[in-house]
Design an enzyme around this catalytic site. Sequence first.
Site, PDB file in Angstrom:
ATOM      1  CG  ASP A   1      -0.236  -0.023   2.528  1.00 37.33           C
ATOM      2  OD1 ASP A   1       0.949  -0.394   2.563  1.00 37.33           O
ATOM      3  OD2 ASP A   1      -0.859   0.329   3.542  1.00 37.33           O
ATOM      4  CD  GLU A   2       4.440   2.634   3.370  1.00 34.43           C
ATOM      5  OE1 GLU A   2       4.810   3.827   3.414  1.00 34.43           O
ATOM      6  OE2 GLU A   2       4.382   1.898   4.365  1.00 34.43           O
TER       7      GLU A   2
END
Length: 365
Positions: free
Chosen positions: A108-109
């Site tokens: 997610d990043e």
Amino acid sequence: MKMDFPQRKIIHVDMDAFYASVEQMDDPNLKGKPIAVGGAEKRGVVAAASYEARKFGVRSAMSGFMAKRNCPELIFVPPRFPRYKEISLKIRNIFFDYTDLVEPLSLDEAYLDVTLNKKGNPSASLIAAEIRQRILEEVGLTASAGISINKFIAKVASDYNKPNGQKTVNPEEVLAFLEQLEIRKFYGVGKVTADKMYHLGIFTGNDLKSKSLEFLQMHFGKSGSYYYQVVRGIHNSPVKPNRIPKSVGAERTFNENLSSEIFMLERLEHIAIELEKRLKKSKISGKTITLKIKYSDFTLQTRSKTLPYYIAEKSLILETTKELLYQDRLNNSVRLLGISISNLNTDRNKPLEEKSLSVQLKFDL
């Protein structure tokens, strides 16, 4: 004040409550409700919480029991990692439309270096806004972003206007931004370190900056040099598209605490099988085996052994792990066991020195 260090255009993109947001997107009945991805049972752990749940103090790594106590209306959803990976790949493909210098930190990043980008756009801020809009339109999720001259500041900035926002820290704003920053918001400063800094009278970046290198090294060891540099805006680590793993591991938390080594060996065999699969899938082997033991009182212990040769086979992993298990008496009953392997054969291919961008660039972010 002139800053004598390389300047890049770095974006840190961080998806908003990623796992929980995917679940709410896929199931409209969950939208607007407090949900937690993870286990609700006594030994369950929250992997992610929606923003509706966070209002009640529900956080990742919190026990399912505690989360439910904080938020009685909390809805637990089992994790679907194949689905999260599928969505993550779609998002990553959007990144690659702008630059090949993409360093994922997790599903997610990621960091993006857009100093020189495929769109020829001189504004990293506009690129970040465009990427976030595309993620919303093409995937259906919101993302936040931080934009600045290095990875450290971009990472810190991405938290500022969450959810669904972004913050830019321009080159001339860097020092003032860091000076007013609360010390607990410094990336790399956890709760224990923050408490130690508070006792030393360090509450903000300005307080940290007032301390000498010798003082910080005396109290924080090697990390002292890191703190000394980042508070001055110095963090020259480049965005690394192909991050080489330093270790590979697998672990299990048990429904009931284990007090017998016989039962532990049975669980360790299953963990070793999983570890072997991961190693062979990545075509990796290693020399150092580490046994991780978390006791029922949540204290953590690790035991390691380095072999003279590389291994990836379950039988050899288990043989060494068994030796580590019997190396010393257990302090208590055990709630979690894990095995990891490090000192990997990938280390042999590392360059002697990381090369970084050495030219100083002037630009508007």
